[in-house]
Every structure is written in structure tokens, then in C-alpha cells.
Motif scaffolding. Sequence first.
Motif, PDB file in Angstrom:
ATOM      1  N   TYR A  45       0.852  -1.176   0.158  1.00 41.77           N
ATOM      2  CA  TYR A  45      -0.059  -0.045  -0.155  1.00 41.77           C
ATOM      3  C   TYR A  45       0.867   1.070   0.018  1.00 41.77           C
ATOM      4  CZ  TYR A  45      -3.273   3.485   1.619  1.00 41.77           C
ATOM      5  OH  TYR A  45      -4.180   4.613   1.558  1.00 41.77           O
ATOM      6  N   PRO A  46       0.470   2.319  -0.779  1.00 37.69           N
ATOM      7  CA  PRO A  46      -0.651   2.347  -1.665  1.00 37.69           C
ATOM      8  C   PRO A  46       0.071   2.078  -3.179  1.00 37.69           C
ATOM      9  CG  PRO A  46       0.197   4.627  -1.424  1.00 37.69           C
ATOM     10  CD  PRO A  46       1.104   3.296  -0.586  1.00 37.69           C
ATOM     11  N   SER A  47       1.159   1.783  -3.316  1.00 34.90           N
ATOM     12  CA  SER A  47       1.915   1.545  -4.864  1.00 34.90           C
ATOM     13  C   SER A  47       3.075   0.687  -4.525  1.00 34.90           C
ATOM     14  CB  SER A  47       2.111   2.701  -5.576  1.00 34.90           C
ATOM     15  OG  SER A  47       3.302   3.617  -4.611  1.00 34.90           O
ATOM     16  N   GLY A  48       3.801   0.414  -5.888  1.00 33.51           N
ATOM     17  CA  GLY A  48       4.912  -0.302  -5.867  1.00 33.51           C
ATOM     18  C   GLY A  48       4.411  -1.944  -5.872  1.00 33.51           C
ATOM     19  N   VAL A  49       5.527  -2.809  -5.926  1.00 30.67           N
ATOM     20  CA  VAL A  49       5.374  -3.979  -6.069  1.00 30.67           C
ATOM     21  C   VAL A  49       5.836  -4.935  -4.753  1.00 30.67           C
ATOM     22  CG1 VAL A  49       5.371  -3.997  -8.554  1.00 30.67           C
ATOM     23  CG2 VAL A  49       7.368  -4.402  -7.228  1.00 30.67           C
ATOM     24  N   LEU A  50       5.596  -6.131  -4.633  1.00 31.04           N
ATOM     25  CA  LEU A  50       6.034  -6.920  -3.626  1.00 31.04           C
ATOM     26  C   LEU A  50       7.618  -7.274  -3.951  1.00 31.04           C
ATOM     27  CD1 LEU A  50       2.936  -9.218  -3.075  1.00 31.04           C
ATOM     28  CD2 LEU A  50       3.651  -7.201  -1.422  1.00 31.04           C
ATOM     29  N   PRO A  51       8.582  -6.950  -3.075  1.00 28.58           N
ATOM     30  CA  PRO A  51       9.960  -6.832  -3.759  1.00 28.58           C
ATOM     31  C   PRO A  51      10.602  -8.311  -3.777  1.00 28.58           C
ATOM     32  CG  PRO A  51       9.718  -6.109  -1.317  1.00 28.58           C
ATOM     33  CD  PRO A  51       8.416  -6.394  -2.033  1.00 28.58           C
ATOM     34  N   HIS A  52       9.906  -9.252  -3.093  1.00 28.78           N
ATOM     35  CA  HIS A  52      10.557 -10.695  -2.955  1.00 28.78           C
ATOM     36  C   HIS A  52       9.631 -11.702  -3.045  1.00 28.78           C
ATOM     37  CE1 HIS A  52       9.634 -10.302   1.473  1.00 28.78           C
ATOM     38  NE2 HIS A  52      10.267  -8.961   1.301  1.00 28.78           N
ATOM     39  N   ASN A  53       8.166 -11.286  -3.625  1.00 28.82           N
ATOM     40  CA  ASN A  53       7.389 -12.524  -3.787  1.00 28.82           C
ATOM     41  C   ASN A  53       7.650 -13.102  -5.288  1.00 28.82           C
ATOM     42  OD1 ASN A  53       4.708 -13.891  -4.588  1.00 28.82           O
ATOM     43  ND2 ASN A  53       4.082 -12.869  -2.750  1.00 28.82           N
ATOM     44  N   PRO A  54       7.751 -14.204  -5.538  1.00 29.71           N
ATOM     45  CA  PRO A  54       8.231 -15.023  -6.745  1.00 29.71           C
ATOM     46  C   PRO A  54       6.941 -15.279  -7.676  1.00 29.71           C
ATOM     47  CG  PRO A  54       8.304 -16.625  -4.930  1.00 29.71           C
ATOM     48  CD  PRO A  54       8.091 -15.236  -4.450  1.00 29.71           C
ATOM     49  N   VAL A  55       5.633 -15.100  -6.952  1.00 28.26           N
ATOM     50  CA  VAL A  55       4.481 -15.514  -7.470  1.00 28.26           C
ATOM     51  C   VAL A  55       3.649 -14.120  -8.086  1.00 28.26           C
ATOM     52  CG1 VAL A  55       2.295 -16.914  -7.741  1.00 28.26           C
ATOM     53  CG2 VAL A  55       4.307 -17.505  -6.369  1.00 28.26           C
ATOM     54  N   HIS A  56       3.499 -13.326  -7.118  1.00 30.44           N
ATOM     55  CA  HIS A  56       2.344 -12.119  -7.413  1.00 30.44           C
ATOM     56  C   HIS A  56       3.322 -10.768  -7.026  1.00 30.44           C
ATOM     57  CE1 HIS A  56      -0.334 -15.431  -6.016  1.00 30.44           C
ATOM     58  NE2 HIS A  56      -0.909 -14.871  -7.094  1.00 30.44           N
ATOM     59  N   PRO A  57       3.271  -9.883  -8.173  1.00 29.96           N
ATOM     60  CA  PRO A  57       3.984  -8.623  -7.865  1.00 29.96           C
ATOM     61  C   PRO A  57       3.114  -7.824  -7.009  1.00 29.96           C
ATOM     62  CG  PRO A  57       3.040  -8.734 -10.110  1.00 29.96           C
ATOM     63  CD  PRO A  57       2.836 -10.103  -9.589  1.00 29.96           C
ATOM     64  N   VAL A  58       1.685  -7.752  -7.058  1.00 27.08           N
ATOM     65  CA  VAL A  58       0.913  -7.178  -6.236  1.00 27.08           C
ATOM     66  C   VAL A  58      -0.312  -8.264  -5.923  1.00 27.08           C
ATOM     67  CG1 VAL A  58      -0.989  -5.440  -6.086  1.00 27.08           C
ATOM     68  CG2 VAL A  58       1.372  -4.955  -7.300  1.00 27.08           C
ATOM     69  N   VAL A  59      -0.867  -7.939  -4.669  1.00 28.17           N
ATOM     70  CA  VAL A  59      -1.866  -8.735  -4.182  1.00 28.17           C
ATOM     71  C   VAL A  59      -2.797  -7.839  -3.587  1.00 28.17           C
ATOM     72  CG1 VAL A  59      -2.902 -10.593  -2.345  1.00 28.17           C
ATOM     73  CG2 VAL A  59      -0.445 -10.802  -3.725  1.00 28.17           C
ATOM     74  N   MET A  60      -4.275  -8.026  -3.845  1.00 28.67           N
ATOM     75  CA  MET A  60      -5.286  -7.372  -3.432  1.00 28.67           C
ATOM     76  C   MET A  60      -6.143  -7.951  -2.517  1.00 28.67           C
ATOM     77  SD  MET A  60      -4.860  -4.522  -5.288  1.00 28.67           S
ATOM     78  CE  MET A  60      -6.273  -3.714  -4.802  1.00 28.67           C
ATOM     79  N   GLY A  61      -6.112  -7.383  -1.185  1.00 33.00           N
ATOM     80  CA  GLY A  61      -6.975  -7.864  -0.380  1.00 33.00           C
ATOM     81  C   GLY A  61      -8.504  -7.734  -0.418  1.00 33.00           C
ATOM     82  N   THR A  62      -9.067  -8.809  -0.130  1.00 36.22           N
ATOM     83  CA  THR A  62     -10.631  -9.002  -0.592  1.00 36.22           C
ATOM     84  C   THR A  62     -11.520  -9.376   0.653  1.00 36.22           C
ATOM     85  OG1 THR A  62     -10.351 -11.338  -0.956  1.00 36.22           O
ATOM     86  CG2 THR A  62     -10.173  -9.605  -2.887  1.00 36.22           C
ATOM     87  N   GLY A  63     -10.821  -9.181   1.874  1.00 38.29           N
ATOM     88  CA  GLY A  63     -11.698  -9.283   3.036  1.00 38.29           C
ATOM     89  C   GLY A  63     -12.101 -10.730   3.302  1.00 38.29           C
ATOM     90  N   THR A  64     -11.296 -11.599   2.938  1.00 31.71           N
ATOM     91  CA  THR A  64     -11.953 -12.968   2.995  1.00 31.71           C
ATOM     92  C   THR A  64     -11.027 -13.779   4.214  1.00 31.71           C
ATOM     93  OG1 THR A  64     -10.154 -13.414   1.282  1.00 31.71           O
ATOM     94  CG2 THR A  64     -12.490 -13.215   0.649  1.00 31.71           C
ATOM     95  N   PHE A  65     -11.609 -14.910   4.472  1.00 32.66           N
ATOM     96  CA  PHE A  65     -11.160 -16.048   5.399  1.00 32.66           C
ATOM     97  C   PHE A  65     -10.264 -16.969   5.121  1.00 32.66           C
ATOM     98  CE2 PHE A  65     -11.023 -18.732   9.339  1.00 32.66           C
ATOM     99  CZ  PHE A  65     -11.100 -17.758  10.199  1.00 32.66           C
ATOM    100  N   HIS A  66      -8.934 -16.943   5.431  1.00 33.23           N
ATOM    101  CA  HIS A  66      -7.913 -17.996   4.884  1.00 33.23           C
ATOM    102  C   HIS A  66      -7.534 -19.118   5.667  1.00 33.23           C
ATOM    103  CE1 HIS A  66      -6.208 -15.296   1.550  1.00 33.23           C
ATOM    104  NE2 HIS A  66      -6.998 -14.309   2.314  1.00 33.23           N
ATOM    105  N   THR A  67      -8.431 -19.397   6.468  1.00 34.29           N
ATOM    106  CA  THR A  67      -8.230 -20.686   7.275  1.00 34.29           C
ATOM    107  C   THR A  67      -9.467 -21.573   7.176  1.00 34.29           C
ATOM    108  OG1 THR A  67      -6.888 -19.364   9.114  1.00 34.29           O
ATOM    109  CG2 THR A  67      -7.829 -21.462   9.735  1.00 34.29           C
ATOM    110  N   PRO A  68      -9.088 -23.031   6.938  1.00 37.94           N
ATOM    111  CA  PRO A  68     -10.306 -23.815   6.535  1.00 37.94           C
ATOM    112  C   PRO A  68     -11.100 -24.297   7.817  1.00 37.94           C
ATOM    113  CG  PRO A  68      -8.241 -24.780   6.555  1.00 37.94           C
ATOM    114  CD  PRO A  68      -7.799 -23.678   6.798  1.00 37.94           C
ATOM    115  N   LEU A  69     -11.739 -23.455   8.233  1.00 39.76           N
ATOM    116  CA  LEU A  69     -12.761 -23.724   9.522  1.00 39.76           C
ATOM    117  C   LEU A  69     -14.013 -23.955   9.343  1.00 39.76           C
ATOM    118  CD1 LEU A  69     -11.004 -21.397  12.259  1.00 39.76           C
ATOM    119  CD2 LEU A  69     -10.798 -23.829  12.088  1.00 39.76           C
TER     120      LEU A  69
END
Length: 428
Positions: A45-69
Motif C-alpha cells: 500500500y498504496p503503490s509499488g510491487v512486492l519486492p521478493h514475492n516470486p508469484v505475485h507482484p501485487v496482491v489485493m486483499g478481498t476481506g476473506t477468511f484464509h483458514t479452512p474452518l
Amino acid sequence: MSGIHIHPHDILDEGPSAIMERVGRMDGVRYLLPEMNTIFERNPYPSGVLPHNPVHPVVMGTGTFHTPLRTRELHPRLYQKEDATLSEGADSLAVLLEAVKGTSYEVVPWVNLLNGHFKGDVEANGVFDFRGRPVDHWLCPNGPDVVGMWTEVLAATSERYGCTTFLLDRIRYPDWAGKTVNPSGIFSCFCDRCRAKMDDQGINTDLLQLDMVLIASLLSAKQFDQAVDVMTTSESMQAWVRFKQDNVSEFIEKLTASLAERNPSIVCWLDLWPPSYAWLLGQDYARLTRVSPALKHFPYHKLGGGADVQGLIRYFASTPEEQEHAFRAFQRLFGMSYPITYEQFVRQGFPIEFVSVENDKVRRQSQPGTYIFSGIQMWNLSTEELTQAIGEARRSAADDLLYYCYGWAGEELFDAAGSCKAGENEGG
């Protein structure tokens, strides 16, 4: 010992070994705080890229739950939308917990409580602004299902993963930022439950709404000082501020008590706004720290304390003269008097002493013995600025540091944090 925030995409894209290698170059990091559920935020936030992520340069959070409960099964009346990665078998929390076995790291899940993509009876639990409009993706602390939902989710998380300490974030009313700048979200909540509760407490909601309409019109007319005058002198506005603080405190008191009944081992830390802003969003340090032994706040001086100050100023003011006027009024509203212009703020943020000033306020306002983490901005700044912030935090009344955040930080910042040995910058 210090800690660092970690997003789900960091764990899934880079893997925990890469995370621990970089974090290991820092000084004294013990706590890894993986995010269980995202907010609507651009990474980084608010600009730029993820400096060492090998998969995604940018990730947009979508307000979701990330644990399989299976949150819908845990609490059908109100639950959070599950992230699409769960259908592919992803479980970032489990991956990290497995990786830290036999190490000195401790995992403290980081949970966003009142802001996200919720489903079920959202209308009955949502926030409404002073014009009666729903504030998207925000739950009201007075919502009838909110405490029950998070009791079920956190108790199930503890049972499944063995975690007993959680960092609770987004425990407040909306601010002016988010997907877009929306200052009207501050003037909330006017849901049926809040209106009835205000009436019971003798708060005249009609008069309160008239004051809010007046403030909005003054801001639109660029009469910033007059708007601050109404905010700070109106009895109805001051009663509304106290009302919000009581609601958030009661929410956390009810949730921690409910969790204690389910599992007395569960401990909740709090992620709060810096005290200069926290009062307006419903956070009362003195009362909240009666039921929590530790907190983190974020005196990010380059960002104006984590608040989108520039976004708010530019929402109401377009010319340089208007922006200077609005910035002075902003500082007055929040009890600041830094001798800088708005143009200087845009270039450099607040002076570095903002870090220690806010930490010292936290210490004064919190219950004795509260463990205080000073949030440290770890992106969009130079190694020298990071080093200065670490040193200023260590000279303050805070106990330790909590970095935000792993995935946004360039390689050089990990090394810079590692060069700041505890005690090295104290007493200067």
C-alpha cells in the motif's frame, strides 16, 4: 522480544523457510503474526510491487477468511466469505505452524474482527452512517451476532491449531480510508441498535445528526477551523465520541469473557490506532487494557500514524492554500502541533518524534503493566529512516517493536533492522 506481521500470500508464495531466513537477519524477532483474514487493502500500500514475492507482484486483499474452518457452519447467521485458495487446499496458518516447530519462533494469529467480506445477516449487524447509508464491509460492535461469531471462530482456531494468543485488529468504527476515501464513514453508527442505545443514554440523535450535517457542510465550504470548533465544543459530538468508545470496549469485554468461558487459556492482544486518533474511532486505551495484557499500535511517522492523511486532505482541499489550511485544522483536531507545512508532510511525514510522543501517550493511557509494542513501518522508506524509527521507538516508553510488514519490505530493510541491536540506539 519483537514481532512481524505476515500475510497469507507471503506464506503460500514464498514458503516459511524464506520468511524465517529474512526475519532471522533482523534483531530479536520472536513473534510471527500471520493474518487469518484479509481486509480490502492493496499489498503493498498504496503503490509499488512486492519486492521478493516470486508469484505475485501485487496482491489485493478481498476481506476473506484464509483458514479452512468452514465459518458458515460454525456460525450460520453471520460469517466471513472463505478465500478461493481454501478450495485448492491452502492453509497458510498450518504451514507456518508446522515450519516453526523446534524453533524459537511463536505464532500469534492476527485477526481482523469488524472489517471484511461478511455474509449472512449483514444488514442486522452492519454499520450505518449519519445519513442512514450502510458503510460497506463494516460490522457494528453492537451487532447481535458479532460476539457469537468470533467466539466460535477463535475457539475453533485454538482447538484445531493449538494457538492460545491472538492479535485482534479492526476493533473500531470506520475511519475515512479503505478502498476509497470516505469521510462520512467516521460519522457512524446509526443502525437501529445504536440509535436505540443512544436514546436510552439520553443522547439526542436528531441534534447529533444536525451537528454532523453542519460539520460536513463546513468542510465542503473549506471552513476547516469552524468544522473543528463544532467537533470539539458540541456536547452532542462529545457524547457520541464517548458512546463509540463504550461500545468498542463493551464488545471486547464481552468477547474476551465469552472466549474465557470456552477456553480459559485464550489471551487476546489488541491492535490499536495511535492514541492521537484512537479516541475518534472508539478506542479507549484505559478501558481496553483492563482485559488485554498487550497491545500494538502504529506510530508510522512517514504515513502520519497509519492514517491516510493525504487522502483526507485532498478529499476536501485542492489548492496548496486550502491544503495548508486543512492540514493545520487536522493537527488541531488531533492535538498535534508539529511545526511543518503540508508540503513538508507530503515529502517527509511527521517529524521522527511522532514515534516517541505516541508511545509515551500509550503508556500514560494504558493500565499499569500493559506490554506495549511500537508498530514500525517497514516499507516505502529508506534504511536510514527505518533505523531512525527503531531508535526513536526504543527510546520511548514502549516495551518492544512489531514490524509491518514482512512481504512489503525490501531486502535491505531486513538487514537494516538487524543492524539495530537492542540497546544500541537507546539514550541518544
